[in-house]
Design a protein around this motif. Structure first.
Motif, PDB file in Angstrom:
ATOM      1  N   MET A 265       0.807  -1.219   0.000  1.00 32.82           N
ATOM      2  CA  MET A 265       0.000   0.000   0.000  1.00 32.82           C
ATOM      3  C   MET A 265       0.839   1.267   0.000  1.00 32.82           C
ATOM      4  O   MET A 265       0.291   2.360  -0.232  1.00 32.82           O
ATOM      5  N   ALA A 266       2.115   1.159   0.266  1.00 31.66           N
ATOM      6  CA  ALA A 266       2.962   2.358   0.323  1.00 31.66           C
ATOM      7  C   ALA A 266       2.926   3.097  -1.014  1.00 31.66           C
ATOM      8  O   ALA A 266       3.074   2.496  -2.080  1.00 31.66           O
ATOM      9  N   GLY A 267       2.697   4.394  -0.942  1.00 34.75           N
ATOM     10  CA  GLY A 267       2.666   5.210  -2.148  1.00 34.75           C
ATOM     11  C   GLY A 267       1.335   5.241  -2.851  1.00 34.75           C
ATOM     12  O   GLY A 267       1.178   5.921  -3.864  1.00 34.75           O
ATOM     13  N   HIS A 268       0.338   4.514  -2.330  1.00 35.77           N
ATOM     14  CA  HIS A 268      -0.980   4.483  -2.945  1.00 35.77           C
ATOM     15  C   HIS A 268      -1.993   5.182  -2.039  1.00 35.77           C
ATOM     16  O   HIS A 268      -1.863   5.172  -0.815  1.00 35.77           O
ATOM     17  N   THR A 269      -3.006   5.762  -2.638  1.00 34.51           N
ATOM     18  CA  THR A 269      -4.074   6.390  -1.880  1.00 34.51           C
ATOM     19  C   THR A 269      -5.384   5.641  -2.126  1.00 34.51           C
ATOM     20  O   THR A 269      -5.671   5.198  -3.238  1.00 34.51           O
ATOM     21  N   VAL A 270      -6.160   5.501  -1.066  1.00 33.43           N
ATOM     22  CA  VAL A 270      -7.483   4.883  -1.156  1.00 33.43           C
ATOM     23  C   VAL A 270      -8.485   5.872  -0.586  1.00 33.43           C
ATOM     24  O   VAL A 270      -8.296   6.434   0.492  1.00 33.43           O
ATOM     25  N   THR A 271      -9.554   6.102  -1.334  1.00 35.89           N
ATOM     26  CA  THR A 271     -10.659   6.918  -0.839  1.00 35.89           C
ATOM     27  C   THR A 271     -11.949   6.141  -1.011  1.00 35.89           C
ATOM     28  O   THR A 271     -12.046   5.251  -1.852  1.00 35.89           O
ATOM     29  N   ALA A 272     -12.945   6.489  -0.209  1.00 33.24           N
ATOM     30  CA  ALA A 272     -14.241   5.818  -0.273  1.00 33.24           C
ATOM     31  C   ALA A 272     -15.350   6.863  -0.341  1.00 33.24           C
ATOM     32  O   ALA A 272     -15.247   7.944   0.257  1.00 33.24           O
TER      33      ALA A 272
END
Length: 888
Positions: A265-272
């Motif tokens: 997950m490092a360097g990635h963004t998650v939004t909901a």
């Protein structure tokens, strides 16, 4: 007979629907006060340019009628709820003009930790209704975990196929993995003629078997069992998580699970998704919203809203849901029954115009599980919008849903829809649908997740009195009809419409087993890809007042002879050679030797622009400007012009049907699908494109299980595949990471399949218009000194110009269709990249009040992507422009 120049004032008067406003500036704020908003501001600040506010909400708490919120570039994670203005002093929310302004309906998800089994998890509160959850990985839609796996495009999905031993609420499938599927959602596209999709809930599962409840509201034709269609997939189960980026939300534990991207997950963004309505105008009137972007959320007005104008909106990922429940009785205008499952989610998705007298214009709406736009109420305007990639859940949610009366829906481009491009739903609208104008819309690539329908669809029992469906184009669709007025509807006037590659028919009035009264079709043109009837009215117990005339089509017209008075069918041209300019490319206007010229009859209110002794048959009057459809925004013109294309199959079979431009002809491979089988297409000349559509027809089998696409300039040296595709939809799209220019294309199978693969048609699309196609003057991106109408510009004076952005060019000859009264020393200059850019050609204008085509060689061959400008030189009135092309 009127001269061409006398008509230009009328064309210019209509141009207001197409002209884009200039970028927002402080001077546009009228008499009220302007407040500034910027991410670096503070909500305790004064709101000046030097001391901006931080949130749009803080600005809206201060505005009064006539005031403006000027929003500077940035992302705003809030719900925007404007107060009302007044008719003479609206409240305005506008992008300042210094960069994108995005109202974001999502919130970041952080705190990821290892959850075992190759998964990560984060504790988070998603909205209370899990049906509307949506998750984004690096600002791209992340797929909810599903079986079988599918590609990223929800309009090109992979289905599982149940065994014939399946029954109404039971699935047998030897390929079903052993897992605990209890509680998962089963999505069904099944039955003898599945005109809608449904969902249910798994109640029990065993190896190769599962039981479910829900769905199957009509059995047959919509049910699982030994049917023509037995398609399904499973979603909403942790057991389905097996692919990077897939997610599952455990509602009871408030925990989001995800298969992490390669590398973690490092360097990635998650939004909901957290907000369904990023701009909520449900209690607002007299508000202008201009230049905003929406991400992961949508916009709506309310039943009492009036005077709302939404201009230059760019809304992406507006609606997401995973179930198709029966609409509540309160949403239905007539007594409910089981078939109303088709109306699921129409009223709770899309950008919504409710109320009276509101407008949506110059906007791009994309990525929706449901509607693109919902129009409901009275007197709304939807004009010059680009609406695409919507309605993928397979109910009756279209590009534009039109309910109510007195609406104007015009100059919109609607592309890639699960079902219809433009639709009206009887279940939600009852028997009231009148005085609506549906005109100059371009509808293509519709019916991607259904089969029994059309790009323009009306159902059912509707009285269309006072409405006009005219000057639209319907083409390249996976349904059965171009224009479909279904089940007992009457008093619909269709005229000057065009359809090609729409399946069985151009237009279908379906009486079914009841009345189909006073429906009319006049002066419409139907082209290739229509296999049964150009126009059909069938099954009517009463077809009184039916009137079909001045039609051009390749197939017969068939009408039920019932009623008093009996239907009238006359003055039609049924011919495979009607004298079209270029039928394969949808240019169904007439050549000088067409037998349709002056062969039509006068129809009050329909044949208004007549040249010669009588009206022409068909949609275009010979000698008049050639009207066009769709919007003039970036992306509205994408189709690459079809030329002398040829196809070669690796198994030696005749593959000419693949490139003849007719969706009803088919190539079938010699043996069952196996990796390495290929089709090679020679385009005859280099073309620039970034998407290939492989249309494999509307049968239930034969679609490739997987393929790759490679390109070559010389047909000998091939690079690595630019795209890999899986899925079994009617049309499968190979989307390339960038625009590419090539002459040769190779489609190679990568998966095995139980039957031979088939292909009916191949189409190419690019990021901008193709200069070898007809570039209509009214579709120019920018103009100076002249107005655009529905079918030409006004008269350009010296120094005036029209411009087209990002045009794909590969040619050496300019052809222009124009009209002029200039006696001498007038010309049109073709310049590249700017109005004063490099000169590519000079076309001397020979004065003629009639429209005429003139050609001139370019000073040098031009290739690549360019902005094109046609600049007038000479007298005060040089010429009016109809269209131009640049070809070899």
């Amino acid at each position: 007979m009127r001269t061409a120049l006398r008509q230009l004032s009328l064309l210019a008067a209509l141009a207001v629907l197409l002209v884009l406003s200039s970028p927002m500036a402080v001077a546009d704020t009228a008499a009220g006060r302007a407040y500034h908003v910027a991410p670096a501001g503070a909500d305790t600040a004064s709101g000046t340019a030097a001391r901006p506010l931080r949130t749009i909400g803080a600005c809206l708490s201060r505005v009064r009628p006539g005031d403006t919120c000027l929003v500077h570039r940035g992302t705003y994670r809030e719900q925007v709820t404007p107060p009302s203005g007044t008719k003479d002093a609206p409240v305005t929310i506008a992008a300042y003009g210094d960069g994108p302004v995005t109202v974001d309906g999502t919130e970041p998800v952080t705190g990821w930790r290892d959850a075992g089994g190759g998964l990560v998890a984060a504790d988070t509160e998603l909205p209370p209704d899990p049906d509307f959850n949506a998750v984004f990985l690096d600002n791209e839609r992340a797929a909810e975990g599903r079986w079988p796996n599918s590609g990223a495009d929800p309009l090109n999905i992979t289905w599982a196929e149940a065994d014939p031993t399946s029954t109404d609420q039971h699935i047998d499938d030897t390929d079903l993995p052993e897992a605990d599927w209890t509680g998962a959602t089963v999505h069904l596209w099944a039955g003898s003629n599945p005109w809608a999709q449904q969902t249910g809930t798994v109640t029990a599962a065993a190896p190769g078997k599962l039981d479910f409840k829900g769905g199957n509201y009509r059995c047959p034709p919509l049910c699982m069992g030994d049917q023509n269609y037995r398609n399904y997939y499973l979603v909403g189960s942790k057991a389905a998580l097996d692919r990077p980026g897939e997610w599952y939300y455990d509602e009871s534990a408030h925990r989001l699970y995800m298969v992490p991207p390669k590398g973690g997950m490092a360097g990635h963004t998650v939004t909901a998704k957290h907000r369904l309505w990023g701009v909520d105008l449900s209690d607002s009137s007299y508000v202008t919203v201009r230049g905003l972007n929406l991400f992961g959320t949508s916009l709506r007005t309310g039943n009492d809203s009036t005077g709302v104008t939404v201009d230059r909106l760019r809304a992406e990922y507006i609606s997401e849901f995973s179930t198709l429940p029966m609409p509540p009785d309160s949403d239905l205008a007539i007594e409910p029954f089981e078939g109303h499952i088709v109306a699921s989610r129409i009223l709770d998705s899309g950008v919504q115009l409710l109320g009276t007298g509101n407008a949506l214009k110059n906007s791009e709406i994309s990525q929706s599980a449901g509607d693109g736009v919902l129009v409901r109420g009275t007197g709304h305007t939807v004009a010059n919008n680009y609406i695409h990639d919507v309605g993928w859940m397979g109910s009756y949610t279209p590009g534009i849903e039109v309910n109510g009366n007195g609406h104007t829906v015009t100059h919109n481009t609607i592309r890639r829809t699960g079902r219809a491009a433009i639709d009206t739903a009887w279940q939600l609208n009852g028997t009231e649908y009148h005085d609506n104008r549906i005109a100059y819309n371009d509808m293509s690539e519709a019916m991607r997740t259904s089969r029994d329908g059309s790009p323009f669809y009306v159902c059912c029992s509707l009285n269309g009195s006072g409405s006009s469906i005219d000057h639209n184009t319907s083409h390249d669709a996976d349904g059965q009809v171009g224009y479909y007025v279904d089940n007992y509807s009457g008093h619909f006037l269709l005229h000057h419409n065009v359809a090609w590659n729409t399946g069985a028919r151009g237009t279908f009035f379906n009486g079914h087993t009841g009345p189909s009264i006073a429906n009319r079709d006049h002066n419409s043109s139907y082209g290739v890809g229509i296999s049964e009837q150009s126009v059909r009215l069938s099954g009517a117990t009463d077809a009184s007042g039916t009137y079909i005339s001045n039609i051009i089509g390749p197939m017969p017209i068939s009408v039920s002879q019932t009623g008093d008075p009996l239907p009238v069918v006359r003055s039609n041209l049924i011919s495979e050679k009607p004298g079209y300019t270029d039928a394969v490319n949808g240019e169904l206007w007439l050549k000088p030797d067409s037998p349709a010229i002056d062969a039509g009859e006068k129809v009050d209110g329909v044949t208004t622009d007549v040249r010669g002794a009588a009206p022409d048959q068909g949609a275009y009057e010979y000698g008049e400007p050639i009207w066009s459809t769709g919007c003039n925004l970036p992306g509205c013109q994408q189709r690459v012009r079809h030329g002398a294309w040829t196809a070669t199959a690796s198994d030696g079979t005749d593959a000419s049907a693949v490139t003849d431009g007719d969706i009803n002809t088919r190539w079938t491979a010699a043996s069952s699908q196996a990796p390495g089988q290929d089709l090679t297409v020679d385009l005859g000349e280099a073309k620039t494109f970034d998407r290939l559509s492989l249309d494999a027809g509307r049968d239930t089998s034969g679609q490739p299980y997987g393929f790759s696409v490679s390109v070559s300039r010389d047909g000998k040296h091939w690079g690595e595949p630019l795209a890999r595709v899986s899925g079994r939809s009617f049309t499968q799209d190979a989307v390339f990471p960038r625009q590419t220019t090539a002459r040769h294309i190779k489609i190679t199978l990568t998966e095995r399949g139980p039957v031979p693969w088939v292909a009916n048609d191949i189409r190419l699309y690019g990021e901008g218009p193709d200069a070898t196609s007809t570039l209509h003057a009214e579709k120019a991106t920018v103009v100076r000194g002249v107005e655009r109408g529905t079918a030409a510009t006004g008269v350009l004076g010296s120094g005036d110009w029209v411009g087209y952005r990002d045009v794909n060019v590969d040619g050496g000859q300019l052809t222009v269709r124009s009209a002029s009264t200039c006696a001498r020393n007038c010309s049109l200059e073709l310049r590249l990249d700017a109005p004063d850019g490099p000169l590519a050609a000079v076309l001397p204008i020979k004065g003629s009040a009639d429209w005429r085509e003139q050609s001139v060689p370019l000073q040098r061959k031009v290739t690549g992507t360019h902005d094109l400008y046609l600049v007038a030189r000479g007298e005060r009135q040089v010429a009016a422009l109809d269209w131009l092309t640049i070809r070899r």
